[in-house]
Design a protein around this motif. Structure first.
Motif, short mmCIF file in Angstrom:
data_model
loop_
_atom_site.label_atom_id
_atom_site.label_comp_id
_atom_site.label_asym_id
_atom_site.label_seq_id
_atom_site.Cartn_x
_atom_site.Cartn_y
_atom_site.Cartn_z
N SER A 87 31.53 23.76 22.45
CA SER A 87 32.80 23.98 21.73
C SER A 87 33.84 24.57 22.66
O SER A 87 35.02 24.19 22.61
N GLN A 129 34.60 22.36 14.78
CA GLN A 129 33.20 22.31 14.35
C GLN A 129 33.09 22.53 12.84
O GLN A 129 32.29 21.88 12.18
N ASP A 165 34.26 18.05 17.45
CA ASP A 165 33.16 18.99 17.63
C ASP A 165 32.16 18.80 16.49
O ASP A 165 32.40 19.23 15.37
N GLU A 166 31.08 18.15 16.77
CA GLU A 166 30.03 17.84 15.80
C GLU A 166 30.58 17.29 14.49
O GLU A 166 30.41 17.88 13.43
MG LIG Z 1 29.91 24.53 18.95
#
Ligand SMILES: [Mg+2]
Ligand SMILES: Nc1ncnc2c1ncn2[C@@H]1O[C@H](COP(=O)(O)OP(=O)(O)OP(=O)(O)O)[C@@H](O)[C@H]1O
Lengths: 217, 346
Positions: free
Chosen positions: A41, A86, A162-163
């Motif tokens: 991140s 995220q 992010d994910e």
């Molecule tokens: Mg992360």
């Protein structure tokens, strides 16, 4: 095109990134992998100009974004960047559609057409039934898809996720990855952080982060 | 603003209370002033009083001299006696027929007496004066009632409910009421007076001066009350400052999100200023509506004139919008100055 030169980042004593140098070409689809806490991140935030690195340079078409003035940074963010955090990060008192329309409105698009376009983007990520729901009424996966729809509003030349599939079931995750692949096919750079090795196949490059260093497979 | 409805409500409620206070004070005191003034007008604020301070007064025909000189348009002596009748004490005024008009007295029945000699045993009585068969004995003379005054007939001298008005029977009265023929005729009157009296032997009081001083007091009261309600506006606005400040901090995440969506500092400052300005304007609108209601109710209850100035309303509205925005400046500046990473730390 972006070049990261010798970037390093510390949180107090903790050195998260150390001497990261890498080059990102237009149209790359990069998968970033690494253990939890390895700094994925952090790296994404540095690339997106959200977090300034402690050392090194982030060159966007040859210009260091760390030296951008506030107004230049805003302009760059509006025109060139899509960022999916995220966690979904939606504004709680705006509906899904209004949230998705924000970047377009800030980019000068009239509110009406921004909302229409936001509706189309939400449909694309499978939220056609959830347009007028507020973030609290969305599931984690729906909220994340809404955030993705939002990041696509201005057709950014670089999309950082992010994910994005972290909160999704395998099927939903697959559809999100397909969507990102589609965006990538318009010669847009896409960088995706993911835990799941299954998605590595979508990227043309894979970065591994461990102990502050970046290695490319 | 949907996110903190309750806070918005409470803050604008505070502002509305202050605005309502301020505007009602203003409107009500305007009403009081204009009611007072028209009341004074009725009481004859143009009447002046000549008080002679010599024990033997001044001959009654002095009035004719002034009248003939053309400097006064009406003049009447006013002598005062007291009449005990049963449990009551009546005030007996010795006057001439000009007195009724000058003091704006009105009859409920009968007629006023004239200055003719055959009217010299007539009298006009206040509404609460009791007589037996319309005859009153004053001193050694019997007076027949020619007219009865309306209830609550009063001038700056007080009520005439318990008064008996008779043709003046004193050759040397010490008090005269007169109205000037021209508004600034003091000098001429004084010149004539000097032939009879020295400076220290008389005094002229103008009722207009009295009404002026009443107005001054009313203005002062308005200022004091406005100042007090101004303080309450200030207090509620500092409430607004703290609200914008706290929401500015509480909504840190929102500023981060907005910035990552391309908002610059300018957009965030604008948003917060508009929000705090809106809170203030909502407060103003409610306050203004309430102040109109309060003023209407009070002026109805107190039987005053309902005075309402759109200009004052407009000015106050503008003021509260500006003050609301001002209240938002520092919080907006602070909120917009944070970096995205500071706002969103996941
Ligand atoms: Mg992360
Ligand atoms: N604001 C911060 N202050 C202090 N330490 C931080 C901060 N943000 C991250 N860290 C630390 O830096 C390290 C890297 O964090 P980062 O969020 O980049 O990891 P990550 O690879 O994204 O992990 P995950 O897969 O769990 O999301 C972690 O050990 C984290 O505790």
């Amino acid at each position: 095109m972006m070049r990261i030169v010798n970037a390093g980042k510390k949180y107090g004593e903790l050195e998260v990134l150390h001497g990261v140098s890498v080059r990102i070409d237009d149209g790359d689809f990069i998968i970033v992998r690494g253990k939890s806490g390895s700094g994925k991140s952090t790296l994404l935030k540095i690339i997106g100009g959200v977090l300034p690195p402690d050392e090194g340079k982030i060159l966007w078409n040859g210009v260091d974004i760390c030296r951008y003035k506030e107004s230049e940074m805003v302009k760059w963010r509006r025109s060139s960047l899509g960022f999916v955090f995220q966690s979904p990060e939606l504004i709680p008192y705006l509906s899904a559609k209004e949230n998705a329309a924000l970047p377009m409105i800030y980019n000068g698009c009239p509110r009406r057409s921004a909302l229409i376009r936001a509706g189309k983007l939400l449909k694309m990520v499978g939220l056609s039934e959830r347009m007028n729901h507020y973030p609290a009424e969305l599931s984690g996966g729906e909220a994340q898809r809404c955030a993705i729809a939002r990041s696509l509003g201005n057709m950014p030349s670089m999309l950082l996720c992010d994910e994005p599939s972290g909160a999704l079931d395998p099927l939903g995750a697959k559809s999100v990855m397909k969507l990102l692949k589609m965006v990538n096919q318009y010669r847009k750079t896409v960088i995706v952080v993911t835990h799941d090795p299954a998605w590595e196949a979508f990227g043309n490059r894979v970065w591994d982060l461990s102990e502050g260093r970046l290695t490319e497979r | 603003m949907k996110h903190h409805k309750r806070v918005v409500f409470l803050t604008s409620f505070g502002i509305s209370v202050a605005i309502a206070c301020m505007l009602s004070v203003r409107f009500l005191s305007d009403g009081v002033k204009s009611s007072l003034n028209s009341e004074m007008e009725k009481m004859g604020s143009s009447v002046s009083v000549l008080q002679v301070k010599r024990p033997d007064g001044i001959p009654a025909d002095f009035a004719d001299i002034l009248l003939n000189s053309g400097t006064v348009s009406f003049i009447s002596p006013r002598t005062v006696e007291f009449l005990e009748s049963g449990d009551e004490t009546y005030t007996v005024y010795g006057v001439n027929s000009s007195f009724f008009e000058m003091c704006g007295l009105k009859l409920s029945s009968g007629s006023f007496f004239s200055d003719r000699a055959d009217d010299h045993e007539l009298c006009v009585i206040g509404s609460k004066v009791k007589t037996s068969r319309n005859i009153i004995l004053i001193g050694k003379t019997y007076y027949r009632v020619s007219g009865v005054l309306e209830e609550e007939n009063y001038d700056l001298n007080g009520s005439y409910d318990n008064a008996v008005l008779i043709p003046n029977r004193y050759p040397h009265p010490s008090e005269f009421l007169f109205t000037c023929a021209y508004s600034e005729d003091d000098e001429l009157i004084r010149n004539i007076l000097h032939e009879y009296l020295t400076d220290s032997e008389y005094e002229i009081r103008k009722n207009a001066e009295f009404s002026e001083s009443v107005n001054t007091v009313a203005r002062l009261m308005t200022k004091v009350l406005s100042f007090i309600s101004g303080i309450s506006l200030f207090v509620s606005l500092s409430g607004l400052v703290s609200v914008t400040y706290i929401t500015g901090i509480n909504r840190k995440r929102e500023w981060g999100i907005r910035k990552s969506c391309g908002a610059g500092r300018k957009e965030i400052i604008c948003q917060l200023l508009i929000e705090s300005g809106m809170i203030s304007i909502i407060g103003f609108l409610f306050g203004a509506a309430n102040s109109l209601l309060i003023t209407a109710v009070f002026s109805y209850l107190l039987e005053m004139e309902f005075v309402f100035q759109a200009g004052v309303l407009l000015k106050t509205g503008l003021l509260s919008a500006i003050m609301g925005m001002t209240a938002g400046i520092v919080p907006a500046w602070n909120a917009s100055g944070k970096s995205i990473a500071d706002c969103i730390d996941t």
